[in-house]
Design a protein around this motif. Structure first.
Motif, PDB file in Angstrom:
ATOM      1  N   GLN A  60       0.834  -1.206   0.000  1.00  0.00           N
ATOM      2  CA  GLN A  60       0.000   0.000   0.000  1.00  0.00           C
ATOM      3  C   GLN A  60       0.864   1.249   0.000  1.00  0.00           C
ATOM      4  N   GLU A  61       1.962   1.200   0.738  1.00  0.00           N
ATOM      5  CA  GLU A  61       2.876   2.341   0.779  1.00  0.00           C
ATOM      6  C   GLU A  61       3.530   2.558  -0.590  1.00  0.00           C
ATOM      7  N   LEU A  62       3.925   1.473  -1.257  1.00  0.00           N
ATOM      8  CA  LEU A  62       4.569   1.588  -2.567  1.00  0.00           C
ATOM      9  C   LEU A  62       3.591   2.004  -3.659  1.00  0.00           C
ATOM     10  N   LEU A  63       2.444   1.326  -3.720  1.00  0.00           N
ATOM     11  CA  LEU A  63       1.513   1.574  -4.815  1.00  0.00           C
ATOM     12  C   LEU A  63       0.630   2.793  -4.594  1.00  0.00           C
ATOM     13  N   GLY A  64       0.447   3.180  -3.339  1.00  0.00           N
ATOM     14  CA  GLY A  64      -0.413   4.324  -3.053  1.00  0.00           C
ATOM     15  C   GLY A  64       0.140   5.625  -3.591  1.00  0.00           C
ATOM     16  N   LYS A  65       1.472   5.745  -3.666  1.00  0.00           N
ATOM     17  CA  LYS A  65       2.116   6.973  -4.125  1.00  0.00           C
ATOM     18  C   LYS A  65       2.582   6.876  -5.567  1.00  0.00           C
ATOM     19  N   PHE A  77       2.389  -2.842 -13.779  1.00  0.00           N
ATOM     20  CA  PHE A  77       3.492  -1.915 -14.021  1.00  0.00           C
ATOM     21  C   PHE A  77       3.133  -0.556 -13.411  1.00  0.00           C
ATOM     22  N   TYR A  78       4.096   0.008 -12.685  1.00  0.00           N
ATOM     23  CA  TYR A  78       3.846   1.293 -12.041  1.00  0.00           C
ATOM     24  C   TYR A  78       5.120   2.132 -12.035  1.00  0.00           C
ATOM     25  N   LYS A  79       4.933   3.447 -11.863  1.00  0.00           N
ATOM     26  CA  LYS A  79       6.044   4.393 -11.827  1.00  0.00           C
ATOM     27  C   LYS A  79       5.903   5.218 -10.558  1.00  0.00           C
ATOM     28  N   ASP A  80       6.973   5.247  -9.767  1.00  0.00           N
ATOM     29  CA  ASP A  80       6.979   6.028  -8.535  1.00  0.00           C
ATOM     30  C   ASP A  80       7.203   7.491  -8.889  1.00  0.00           C
ATOM     31  N   GLU A  81       6.274   8.366  -8.498  1.00  0.00           N
ATOM     32  CA  GLU A  81       6.363   9.792  -8.826  1.00  0.00           C
ATOM     33  C   GLU A  81       7.512  10.485  -8.093  1.00  0.00           C
ATOM     34  N   ASN A  82       7.936   9.969  -6.928  1.00  0.00           N
ATOM     35  CA  ASN A  82       9.008  10.599  -6.156  1.00  0.00           C
ATOM     36  C   ASN A  82      10.387  10.099  -6.551  1.00  0.00           C
ATOM     37  N   ASP A  83      10.458   9.044  -7.355  1.00  0.00           N
ATOM     38  CA  ASP A  83      11.736   8.481  -7.769  1.00  0.00           C
ATOM     39  C   ASP A  83      12.351   9.363  -8.847  1.00  0.00           C
ATOM     40  N   LYS A  84      13.617   9.759  -8.648  1.00  0.00           N
ATOM     41  CA  LYS A  84      14.271  10.651  -9.598  1.00  0.00           C
ATOM     42  C   LYS A  84      14.638   9.939 -10.895  1.00  0.00           C
ATOM     43  N   LEU A 127      -8.453   0.576  -7.759  1.00  0.00           N
ATOM     44  CA  LEU A 127      -8.330  -0.538  -6.823  1.00  0.00           C
ATOM     45  C   LEU A 127      -7.486  -1.649  -7.448  1.00  0.00           C
ATOM     46  N   VAL A 128      -6.498  -2.126  -6.703  1.00  0.00           N
ATOM     47  CA  VAL A 128      -5.673  -3.255  -7.118  1.00  0.00           C
ATOM     48  C   VAL A 128      -6.030  -4.428  -6.217  1.00  0.00           C
ATOM     49  N   ILE A 129      -6.434  -5.540  -6.812  1.00  0.00           N
ATOM     50  CA  ILE A 129      -6.835  -6.718  -6.045  1.00  0.00           C
ATOM     51  C   ILE A 129      -5.810  -7.819  -6.288  1.00  0.00           C
ATOM     52  N   ILE A 130      -5.155  -8.261  -5.226  1.00  0.00           N
ATOM     53  CA  ILE A 130      -4.155  -9.318  -5.308  1.00  0.00           C
ATOM     54  C   ILE A 130      -4.707 -10.531  -4.569  1.00  0.00           C
ATOM     55  N   THR A 131      -4.892 -11.633  -5.290  1.00  0.00           N
ATOM     56  CA  THR A 131      -5.393 -12.865  -4.703  1.00  0.00           C
ATOM     57  C   THR A 131      -4.265 -13.890  -4.720  1.00  0.00           C
ATOM     58  N   THR A 132      -3.972 -14.475  -3.566  1.00  0.00           N
ATOM     59  CA  THR A 132      -2.906 -15.467  -3.472  1.00  0.00           C
ATOM     60  C   THR A 132      -3.441 -16.742  -2.842  1.00  0.00           C
ATOM     61  N   MET A 142      -6.012  -9.327  -1.116  1.00  0.00           N
ATOM     62  CA  MET A 142      -5.558  -8.027  -0.673  1.00  0.00           C
ATOM     63  C   MET A 142      -6.145  -6.973  -1.599  1.00  0.00           C
ATOM     64  N   CYS A 143      -6.729  -5.924  -1.055  1.00  0.00           N
ATOM     65  CA  CYS A 143      -7.266  -4.828  -1.861  1.00  0.00           C
ATOM     66  C   CYS A 143      -6.482  -3.571  -1.523  1.00  0.00           C
ATOM     67  N   LEU A 144      -5.805  -3.012  -2.532  1.00  0.00           N
ATOM     68  CA  LEU A 144      -4.985  -1.834  -2.336  1.00  0.00           C
ATOM     69  C   LEU A 144      -5.573  -0.679  -3.136  1.00  0.00           C
ATOM     70  N   ILE A 145      -5.553   0.495  -2.554  1.00  0.00           N
ATOM     71  CA  ILE A 145      -6.091   1.677  -3.225  1.00  0.00           C
ATOM     72  C   ILE A 145      -4.932   2.436  -3.856  1.00  0.00           C
ATOM     73  N   ASN A 146      -5.050   2.727  -5.144  1.00  0.00           N
ATOM     74  CA  ASN A 146      -4.041   3.491  -5.863  1.00  0.00           C
ATOM     75  C   ASN A 146      -4.587   4.882  -6.127  1.00  0.00           C
ATOM     76  N   ASP A 147      -4.103   5.840  -5.336  1.00  0.00           N
ATOM     77  CA  ASP A 147      -4.564   7.227  -5.456  1.00  0.00           C
ATOM     78  C   ASP A 147      -3.363   8.163  -5.345  1.00  0.00           C
ATOM     79  N   PRO A 148      -2.587   8.319  -6.457  1.00  0.00           N
ATOM     80  CA  PRO A 148      -1.370   9.150  -6.366  1.00  0.00           C
ATOM     81  C   PRO A 148      -1.662  10.621  -6.180  1.00  0.00           C
TER      82      PRO A 148
END
Length: 148
Positions: A60-65, A77-84, A127-132, A142-148
């Motif tokens: 959640q910490e990684l994908l939320g931002k 696939f995702y891109k971290d906005e704070n990563d230079k 919403l990202v849903i990860i089923t394991t 797992m349900c993660l919210i992606n709201d950058p």
């Protein structure tokens, strides 16, 4: 004056016996269900639950931002906005038994969860849903919210 009633039969009436038998069977059924629930709770150890919650918080910490650029199959696939470096990273199954985060150029990965049988990742709007499914056959979602 005392009146004594004498009955020809002593003992239970048939419906009393049937009712008491039904109550006994219902009690045994409830006890059996309670023991099954207790057995399932004991199979899931505290360590597994703690590992699951830590993984969920880290994801959640990684994908939320981050901004999700795409989802293909069981990979996100995702891109971290704070990563230079603005590198695109990928969350997915690495070798089918590991949920991992890796760079899109396949130069290493960070395992998030191991000992898995199956991983399914899907994206629905924000919403990202990860089923394991683990080796014991237990399925978790797992349900993660992606709201950058």
């Amino acid at each position: 004056m005392c009146i004594k009633l004498k009955s020809k039969h002593s003992g239970f009436v048939l419906y009393e016996a049937v009712v008491s038998l039904m109550i006994t069977i219902m009690t045994l059924g409830i006890l059996q269900q309670s023991l099954q629930i207790l057995h399932n709770v004991q199979k899931t150890t505290f360590r597994d639950q703690l590992r699951w919650h830590i993984t969920q918080e880290k994801l959640q910490e990684l994908l939320g931002k981050s901004k999700i650029t795409g989802a293909f199959g069981n990979r996100l696939f995702y891109k971290d906005e704070n990563d230079k470096t603005k590198a695109i990273k990928m969350l997915g199954n690495y070798g089918r038994a590991i949920l991992a985060i890796e760079n899109a150029d396949n130069r290493g990965y960070e395992p998030m969860m191991t000992n898995l049988n199956d991983i399914n990742i899907e994206k629905k709007d924000k919403l990202v849903i990860i089923t394991t499914e683990n080796k014991a056959g237990q399925t978790s979602q797992m349900c993660l919210i992606n709201d950058p």
